[in-house]
Write an enzyme that holds these catalytic residues in place. Sequence first.
Site, mmCIF file in Angstrom:
data_model
loop_
_atom_site.group_PDB
_atom_site.id
_atom_site.type_symbol
_atom_site.label_atom_id
_atom_site.label_comp_id
_atom_site.label_asym_id
_atom_site.label_seq_id
_atom_site.Cartn_x
_atom_site.Cartn_y
_atom_site.Cartn_z
ATOM 1 N N LYS A 9 0.834 -1.201 0.000
ATOM 2 C CA LYS A 9 0.000 0.000 0.000
ATOM 3 C C LYS A 9 0.877 1.262 0.000
ATOM 4 O O LYS A 9 2.093 1.186 0.242
ATOM 5 C CB LYS A 9 -0.916 -0.036 1.230
ATOM 6 C CG LYS A 9 -1.911 -1.208 1.215
ATOM 7 C CD LYS A 9 -2.788 -1.207 2.456
ATOM 8 C CE LYS A 9 -3.779 -2.364 2.451
ATOM 9 N NZ LYS A 9 -4.682 -2.325 3.643
ATOM 10 N N TYR A 49 -12.160 -2.720 -3.467
ATOM 11 C CA TYR A 49 -12.700 -2.771 -2.101
ATOM 12 C C TYR A 49 -14.230 -2.768 -2.065
ATOM 13 O O TYR A 49 -14.822 -2.363 -1.057
ATOM 14 C CB TYR A 49 -12.143 -1.606 -1.282
ATOM 15 C CG TYR A 49 -10.734 -1.839 -0.771
ATOM 16 C CD1 TYR A 49 -10.436 -2.947 0.032
ATOM 17 C CD2 TYR A 49 -9.700 -0.950 -1.047
ATOM 18 C CE1 TYR A 49 -9.147 -3.165 0.518
ATOM 19 C CE2 TYR A 49 -8.409 -1.155 -0.562
ATOM 20 C CZ TYR A 49 -8.145 -2.264 0.227
ATOM 21 O OH TYR A 49 -6.878 -2.480 0.712
ATOM 22 N N ARG A 85 -1.606 -14.531 3.465
ATOM 23 C CA ARG A 85 -2.357 -13.952 4.601
ATOM 24 C C ARG A 85 -1.570 -14.150 5.896
ATOM 25 O O ARG A 85 -1.530 -13.255 6.753
ATOM 26 C CB ARG A 85 -3.743 -14.597 4.709
ATOM 27 C CG ARG A 85 -4.685 -14.267 3.571
ATOM 28 C CD ARG A 85 -5.225 -12.860 3.594
ATOM 29 N NE ARG A 85 -6.170 -12.612 4.653
ATOM 30 C CZ ARG A 85 -6.890 -11.493 4.746
ATOM 31 N NH1 ARG A 85 -6.741 -10.513 3.837
ATOM 32 N NH2 ARG A 85 -7.718 -11.311 5.737
ATOM 33 N N THR A 91 -5.529 -7.950 10.331
ATOM 34 C CA THR A 91 -5.868 -6.623 9.799
ATOM 35 C C THR A 91 -5.432 -5.508 10.751
ATOM 36 O O THR A 91 -4.844 -4.506 10.317
ATOM 37 C CB THR A 91 -7.397 -6.537 9.558
ATOM 38 O OG1 THR A 91 -7.774 -7.632 8.719
ATOM 39 C CG2 THR A 91 -7.784 -5.236 8.907
ATOM 40 N N ARG A 102 2.696 -7.078 9.138
ATOM 41 C CA ARG A 102 1.967 -6.069 9.915
ATOM 42 C C ARG A 102 2.450 -6.032 11.364
ATOM 43 O O ARG A 102 2.523 -4.949 11.973
ATOM 44 C CB ARG A 102 0.462 -6.339 9.822
ATOM 45 C CG ARG A 102 -0.110 -5.984 8.433
ATOM 46 C CD ARG A 102 -1.491 -6.574 8.245
ATOM 47 N NE ARG A 102 -2.154 -6.102 7.028
ATOM 48 C CZ ARG A 102 -3.295 -6.600 6.571
ATOM 49 N NH1 ARG A 102 -3.896 -7.595 7.217
ATOM 50 N NH2 ARG A 102 -3.842 -6.131 5.465
ATOM 51 N N GLU A 126 -9.588 -10.166 -7.851
ATOM 52 C CA GLU A 126 -8.661 -9.036 -7.704
ATOM 53 C C GLU A 126 -7.567 -9.057 -8.778
ATOM 54 O O GLU A 126 -7.192 -8.000 -9.306
ATOM 55 C CB GLU A 126 -8.059 -9.054 -6.295
ATOM 56 C CG GLU A 126 -9.121 -8.735 -5.240
ATOM 57 C CD GLU A 126 -8.658 -8.977 -3.803
ATOM 58 O OE1 GLU A 126 -7.470 -9.276 -3.574
ATOM 59 O OE2 GLU A 126 -9.521 -8.861 -2.897
HETATM 60 P P1 IDP Z 1 -7.643 -7.164 5.263
HETATM 61 O O1 IDP Z 1 -6.824 -6.116 4.542
HETATM 62 O O2 IDP Z 1 -6.873 -7.785 6.388
HETATM 63 O O3 IDP Z 1 -8.256 -8.178 4.334
HETATM 64 P P2 IDP Z 1 -10.318 -6.014 5.483
HETATM 65 O O4 IDP Z 1 -11.261 -6.241 6.614
HETATM 66 O O5 IDP Z 1 -10.631 -6.653 4.177
HETATM 67 O O6 IDP Z 1 -8.854 -6.401 5.993
HETATM 68 O O7 IDP Z 1 -10.216 -4.427 5.304
HETATM 69 C C1 IDP Z 1 -9.556 -3.898 4.180
HETATM 70 C C2 IDP Z 1 -8.684 -2.760 4.601
HETATM 71 O O8 IDP Z 1 -9.524 -1.704 5.077
HETATM 72 C C3 IDP Z 1 -7.764 -3.069 5.784
HETATM 73 O O9 IDP Z 1 -6.542 -3.670 5.402
HETATM 74 C C4 IDP Z 1 -7.548 -1.690 6.370
HETATM 75 O O10 IDP Z 1 -6.557 -0.977 5.644
HETATM 76 C C5 IDP Z 1 -8.890 -1.036 6.152
HETATM 77 N N1 IDP Z 1 -9.744 -1.172 7.344
HETATM 78 C C6 IDP Z 1 -10.408 -2.275 7.758
HETATM 79 N N2 IDP Z 1 -11.079 -2.050 8.893
HETATM 80 C C7 IDP Z 1 -10.828 -0.749 9.214
HETATM 81 C C8 IDP Z 1 -11.236 0.082 10.294
HETATM 82 O O11 IDP Z 1 -11.968 -0.312 11.204
HETATM 83 N N3 IDP Z 1 -10.756 1.371 10.275
HETATM 84 C C9 IDP Z 1 -9.932 1.840 9.291
HETATM 85 N N4 IDP Z 1 -9.540 1.084 8.255
HETATM 86 C C10 IDP Z 1 -9.974 -0.198 8.216
HETATM 87 MG MG MG Z 2 -9.725 -7.987 2.895
#
Ligand code: IDP
Ligand code: MG
Length: 149
Positions: A9, A49, A85, A91, A102, A126
């Site tokens: 990112k 997204y 993953r 996340t 992370r 994707e």
């Molecule tokens: P992932 O990237 O681990 O698959 P997802 O739930 O798919 O997680 O969310 C996508 C992206 O959105 C996350 O990587 C993060 O950058 C952002 N994100 C997810 N939840 C939140 C939140 O509660 N606040 C701010 N950003 C979030």
């Molecule tokens: Mg995701």
Amino acid sequence: MERTYVMIKPDGVQRGLIGEVISRIERRGLKLVAMKMGTMQVETAKKHYAEHVQKPFFNSLIGFITSGPSVSMVVEGKSAVSVMRALCGTTNPLNAPLGTIRGDFCLDTGRNVIHASDSPESAAREIAIHFSAAEISGYTRIDERWLYE
Ligand code: IDP
Ligand code: MG
């Protein structure tokens, strides 16, 4: 063999973590079969997204992900989706174990350095958003017969 979509990112690019992230992917044995750098278009980011469109963080996520250059990759190997993953960690980086990308490099969910597809179905979706078939290189790496039984 399985393929997955991985993105470093804009925060990962700005913080000089491209090499570190790619090193971790390569040393695990996964193979890069496509890669490019660019600033993602807003429409592309919204498609990518789409599952989060109703979430309160959607607009800031799209703003962030399109705010500067990111690195997109297709990564191939045995169980590539779940292995990537696991390399990423959770996340929310505060819950991510040390030794994950992370867990080692960030603190905020909204600045968590890397994306990796969460299932083979997401990976196919994707990869198709970000790469054409012609941009993906199918090839055999010389170490594969020592990597796989
Ligand atoms: P992932 O990237 O681990 O698959 P997802 O739930 O798919 O997680 O969310 C996508 C992206 O959105 C996350 O990587 C993060 O950058 C952002 N994100 C997810 N939840 C939140 C939140 O509660 N606040 C701010 N950003 C979030
Ligand atoms: Mg995701």
